[in-house]
Design an enzyme around this catalytic site. Structure first.
Site, PDB file in Angstrom:
ATOM      1  NE  ARG A  11      -3.791  -2.407   0.600  1.00 37.71           N
ATOM      2  CZ  ARG A  11      -4.262  -2.649  -0.788  1.00 37.71           C
ATOM      3  NH1 ARG A  11      -4.697  -2.512  -1.830  1.00 37.71           N
ATOM      4  NH2 ARG A  11      -5.110  -4.280  -0.436  1.00 37.71           N
ATOM      5  CG  ASN A  66      -5.249  -0.936  -6.330  1.00 39.77           C
ATOM      6  OD1 ASN A  66      -4.209  -1.115  -5.803  1.00 39.77           O
ATOM      7  ND2 ASN A  66      -5.954  -1.017  -5.922  1.00 39.77           N
ATOM      8  CG  ASN A  84     -13.712  -7.080  -6.694  1.00 36.29           C
ATOM      9  OD1 ASN A  84     -14.600  -8.070  -7.603  1.00 36.29           O
ATOM     10  ND2 ASN A  84     -13.727  -5.999  -7.865  1.00 36.29           N
ATOM     11  CG  ASP A 142      -5.618 -10.096  -6.287  1.00 34.12           C
ATOM     12  OD1 ASP A 142      -4.956  -8.732  -5.837  1.00 34.12           O
ATOM     13  OD2 ASP A 142      -7.161  -9.481  -6.358  1.00 34.12           O
ATOM     14  N   GLY A 172     -10.537  -7.660  -0.153  1.00 29.11           N
ATOM     15  CA  GLY A 172      -9.237  -8.253   0.032  1.00 29.11           C
ATOM     16  C   GLY A 172      -8.474  -9.061   0.662  1.00 29.11           C
TER      17      GLY A 172
HETATM   18  O1  DOR Z   1     -10.143  -8.071  -3.016  1.00 25.80           O
HETATM   19  C1  DOR Z   1      -9.354  -7.450  -4.477  1.00 25.80           C
HETATM   20  N1  DOR Z   1      -8.606  -6.216  -3.369  1.00 25.80           N
HETATM   21  N2  DOR Z   1      -9.947  -6.562  -5.584  1.00 25.80           N
HETATM   22  C2  DOR Z   1      -8.996  -6.011  -5.832  1.00 25.80           C
HETATM   23  O2  DOR Z   1      -9.301  -5.808  -7.139  1.00 25.80           O
HETATM   24  C3  DOR Z   1      -8.261  -5.242  -5.123  1.00 25.80           C
HETATM   25  C4  DOR Z   1      -7.662  -5.554  -3.882  1.00 25.80           C
HETATM   26  C5  DOR Z   1      -7.166  -4.791  -3.276  1.00 25.80           C
HETATM   27  O3  DOR Z   1      -6.337  -3.416  -3.682  1.00 25.80           O
HETATM   28  O4  DOR Z   1      -7.402  -4.388  -2.071  1.00 25.80           O
HETATM   29 ZN    ZN Z   2      -7.905  -7.160  -9.315  1.00 28.58          ZN
HETATM   30 ZN    ZN Z   3      -5.467  -7.339  -7.072  1.00 26.31          ZN
END
Ligand code: DOR
Ligand code: ZN
Ligand code: ZN
Length: 431
Positions: A62, A92, A285, A312, A331
């Site tokens: 992050r 992101n 997600n 992920d 997430g």
């Molecule tokens: O579960 C998820 N978390 N899916 C995503 O696309 C973004 C990610 C996040 O940045 O926490």
């Molecule tokens: Zn994603």
């Molecule tokens: Zn991701």
């Protein structure tokens, strides 16, 4: 600097023991004689198996923006504990990774961390605003770790967290991305169909929770395959979770398109039936699918439709994840459990071989990034992971090196424990 690892098993040859010599950060021999160890620092690899360091194509550190969830340093610590030697953080962050300044900031944080190679992705659009394209050429000129390993400032670009919905802009982006020698990592999610917090189906009905239909993913997978064919831009599909997506990617590959795909351990081990309404631990997600999806993912891993297993790894604070399902963020973490979870679900169960798992977690990810890493061969960089395939353990998020002390696998027992992680011949983690 040299290192001798004696009596270790190699993935292709589990019954024999090998001696491995490492010098100047590189593998010098994979079948050294016992006497070649004289004068070198020696590690006894008895009972352990040597793997190329794992390469995780999809993580979220992050930095910058949310240091309470994870930083580059804490994320790299989690990677090392999971046997992962290269990570690709998604852009992101806040601000997003779309400027030279932000790339350099991550570069500095990575240089101060434990040595795990950090190859951040850039965004497709500025600020992930979905309106104007990022300056890929400018980011590509940045001389960071990514440049050293790939010859480019970026490994790829992505709008991860969502899809770039405007198909005209996506088409334009693909043309520019291809021209810059990059590829897209596609988070496939039709925004018009999202808004729920788990997969739409029997389980969401039972829990009385708003569901996300499986087509939310596969509609965008289909779109991006067609745009890839039209523009020639290579597309890597992130965290594939549905049976229909697997079929579409199989079709694209049969047509010879520049398409690759990853899935994540949680889609292989868990399903919508594990989701609990009062607990955000199983919320991510795309959401967990059903048994048919799991079956299709296994088939895709076996027949090569799916190229890679990525985590992920999406850390959030425990406080956020402990909220009821609708209030918790999407997430789950994964860096520290990916090898053990995948080994248990795929190799121990007899679905694939250990060499195939290594391909999915190291060799193919390296190819997708254009790295000459991810394989055990003489002359290769000594990014290495030592595992005890017979050691079983219970997942305890409190022991995590990630700042995010939560896991969808908490309390589960896995086999295949990471014992040691090396980068360029240097031990960065020892269990
Ligand atoms: O579960 C998820 N978390 N899916 C995503 O696309 C973004 C990610 C996040 O940045 O926490
Ligand atoms: Zn994603
Ligand atoms: Zn991701």
């Amino acid at each position: 600097m040299s290192l001798f690892i004696k009596n270790i098993s190699l993935p292709n040859n589990p019954t024999e023991r090998a001696n491995v010599l490492i010098a100047d950060g590189k593998i010098r021999s994979l079948n050294a004689r016992a006497e070649d160890g004289a004068g070198h620092e020696t590690i006894d690899g008895s009972g352990l198996t040597l793997l190329p360091g794992l390469i995780d194509l999809h993580v979220h550190f992050r930095d910058p923006g949310f240091p309470e969830k994870e930083t580059t340093a804490s994320g790299c610590g989690a990677a090392a504990r999971g046997g992962v030697t290269t990570v690709c953080p998604m852009p992101n962050t806040k601000p997003t990774i779309d400027s030279v300044e932000t790339l350099e900031l991550i570069e500095r944080a990575a240089a101060a961390a434990n040595g795990v190679h950090v190859l951040p992705l850039g965004t497709i659009t500025r600020g992930e605003n979905g309106e104007s394209l990022t300056d890929y050429a400018a980011l590509n000129r940045v001389r960071n770790e990514c440049f050293r390993l790939t010859g480019r400032g970026l490994s790829a670009v992505s709008e991860d967290g969502k899809s770039l919905m405007d198909p005209r802009l996506m088409r334009e982006a693909m043309i520019a991305i291809q021209a810059n020698g990059l590829k897209i990592f596609s988070h496939a999610e039709e925004i018009g169909l999202c808004g729920g917090c788990m997969r739409l189906g029997k389980a969401s009905e039972r829990l009385g929770v708003i569901g996300i239909p499986a087509e939310a993913e596969s509609i965008i997978v289909a779109r991006d395959i067609l745009l890839s064919e039209a523009t020639g831009c290579p597309v890597h599909f992130c965290h594939i979770s549905t049976a229909a997506s697997v079929s579409l990617i199989r079709w694209a590959k049969a047509r010879g398109l520049a398409v690759t795909a990853e899935t994540a351990p949680h889609y292989l081990i868990l399903s919508e039936d594990d989701v609990q309404a009062d607990n955000g631990r199983f919320k991510m997600n795309p959401p967990l699918g059903n048994e048919k999806d799991r079956e299709a993912l296994f088939e895709g891993l076996i027949d090569g439709t799916i190229d890679a297993i990525a985590t992920d790894h999406a850390p959030h604070t425990a406080e956020e994840k402990n909220r009821p399902l609708p209030k918790a963020p999407f997430g789950v973490t994964g860096l520290e459990t990916s090898f053990s979870a995948s080994y248990t679900a795929l190799v121990k169960s007899g679905k694939i071989t250990l060499p195939r798992l290594v391909e999915l977690m190291a060799a193919r990810p390296a190819e997708i990034l254009g790295l000459s890493r991810g394989v055990l061969k003489v002359g290769a960089a000594a990014d290495l992971t030592l595992v005890d395939l017979n050691a079983a353990f219970r997942v305890d998020p409190e022991k995590s090196r990630s700042k995010a002390k939560h896991s969808p696998f908490a309390g589960r027992e896995f086999s295949g424990k990471v014992k040691m992680t090396l980068i360029n011949g240097k031990v960065i983690y020892h269990d």
